[in-house]
Design a protein around this motif. Structure first.
Motif, PDB file in Angstrom:
ATOM      1  N   ASN A  70      26.945  33.596  39.126  1.00 35.55           N
ATOM      2  CA  ASN A  70      26.608  34.897  38.542  1.00 35.55           C
ATOM      3  C   ASN A  70      26.061  35.852  39.605  1.00 35.55           C
ATOM      4  O   ASN A  70      25.027  36.489  39.402  1.00 35.55           O
ATOM      5  N   GLU A  72      27.220  38.542  43.256  1.00 38.21           N
ATOM      6  CA  GLU A  72      28.213  39.533  43.676  1.00 38.21           C
ATOM      7  C   GLU A  72      29.512  38.883  44.151  1.00 38.21           C
ATOM      8  O   GLU A  72      30.603  39.404  43.910  1.00 38.21           O
ATOM      9  N   THR A  75      31.570  37.988  41.247  1.00 41.49           N
ATOM     10  CA  THR A  75      32.184  39.189  40.676  1.00 41.49           C
ATOM     11  C   THR A  75      33.476  39.528  41.402  1.00 41.49           C
ATOM     12  O   THR A  75      34.503  39.835  40.783  1.00 41.49           O
ATOM     13  N   LYS A  78      36.107  36.969  40.437  1.00 40.96           N
ATOM     14  CA  LYS A  78      36.640  37.192  39.093  1.00 40.96           C
ATOM     15  C   LYS A  78      37.613  38.365  39.066  1.00 40.96           C
ATOM     16  O   LYS A  78      38.626  38.334  38.357  1.00 40.96           O
ATOM     17  N   VAL A  79      37.315  39.397  39.843  1.00 34.98           N
ATOM     18  CA  VAL A  79      38.250  40.529  39.952  1.00 34.98           C
ATOM     19  C   VAL A  79      39.557  40.066  40.572  1.00 34.98           C
ATOM     20  O   VAL A  79      40.651  40.440  40.123  1.00 34.98           O
TER      21      VAL A  79
END
Length: 319
Positions: A70, A72, A75, A78-79
């Motif tokens: 959880n 950066e 993130t 996941k993108v």
């Protein structure tokens, strides 16, 4: 000060400097090792993202990173996964479209060539007078049937093309779907009686529905044609229409043929699917499914014990 005291103070000072040096060195080493230990997982995660991007391959099933943290970095991962999934889906769609196009060309070539060859052969023979006058009518009839078959294939192709495009607009109006089913049954009655089919119906008296009447009629006809074509042994067709208490319309087309196995159930509505004994291009059920789904409905096939199948159409009645 006496020289002895000066020497002792110098030794003590050197010892203090040595202790400080050792402490500083230890702190630096501990900081370096701690930093390395704590940053190593981050470095590995960043390296994984870099390698996935560097070696991006659409055919690779392990293309996704699947970072469940959880922070950066997660993130970014996941993108990347979202982008990779979208690219893979687009790629698979293009491959599927290409295969369908090739299959379409192959089927068109086969299904149009056979009747065309017959039409040309009979036409040439009639033109050159190879047959007696009393035989001509029979061959004119064959030519007509072959031409009608080709016309039907062409209509199916055009309908499928229109349904596949997002530009199609359904001509929705309120109509009595009960009456529509009765009209279709009357239309098929001579053909069914000629083939000795038993017909059973269970249709409610009146049911108003808002939809494209002509296209829904085509979907129903395709299902009845499918029963006539594939259930010659069972020689039975049952058609029912009901509306449940949550405003859902249910249409069932039943037969008592050989049934449909589980593998076929998963692909029977696919474009160009044909069983070993089927003729035609395998578009009828696919077109039916497209029409039903354009009406925000669904269609499935179930077993009809002790033998046969049931095609079940579910439609939301928004009238």
């Amino acid at each position: 000060l006496p020289p002895f005291n000066i020497r002792i103070n110098n030794q003590r000072l050197i010892f203090i400097y040595l202790i400080l040096f050792i402490l500083l060195t230890t702190i630096v080493l501990i900081s370096f090792v701690s930093g390395f230990i704590f940053t190593l997982p981050i470095i590995r995660r960043l390296a994984l993202i870099y390698n996935k991007i560097e070696n991006f391959n659409l055919d690779n099933p392990t293309i996704l990173i699947n970072d469940n943290k959880n922070d950066e970095i997660a993130t970014v991962a996941k993108v990347f996964d979202k982008m990779a999934k979208r690219i893979q889906e687009d790629y698979k769609d293009k491959i599927r479209f290409y295969k369908e196009k090739q299959e379409l060309i192959k089927n068109i070539s086969h299904d149009f060539r056979t009747p065309l060859t017959s039409i040309l052969g009979y036409a040439i023979s009639l033109e050159e007078g190879f047959y007696k006058k009393d035989e001509e009518k029979k061959f004119y009839n064959i030519i007509r049937k072959k031409a009608e078959y080709m016309s039907k294939l062409f209509d199916e192709l055009m309908e499928l093309s229109r349904l596949d495009s997002n530009e199609i607009i359904l001509n929705k109006n309120k109509f009595d779907i009960s009456e529509l089913l009765r009209e279709i049954i009357i239309e098929y009655l001579p053909q069914l009686e000629e083939k000795n089919f038993t017909i059973e119906t269970e249709i409610i008296e009146t049911l108003i529905f808002c939809g494209d009447k002509d296209r829904l009629a085509r979907a129903i006809r395709n299902l009845i044609d499918n029963v006539i074509k594939h259930c010659k042994d069972g020689k039975y067709i049952g058609i029912s229409l009901e509306q449940n208490n949550i405003n859902k319309i249910i249409i069932k087309i039943k037969d008592r043929g050989n049934g449909i196995n589980e593998e076929q159930k998963n692909i029977i509505f696919d474009k160009f699917y044909r069983s070993a004994k089927s003729k035609g291009m395998g578009l009828g059920l696919s077109i039916t499914k497209e029409i039903i789904e354009k009406h925000s409905g669904s269609i499935k096939v179930e077993d009809n014990a002790p033998s046969g199948s049931i095609f079940v159409i579910n439609l939301n009645n928004n009238c």
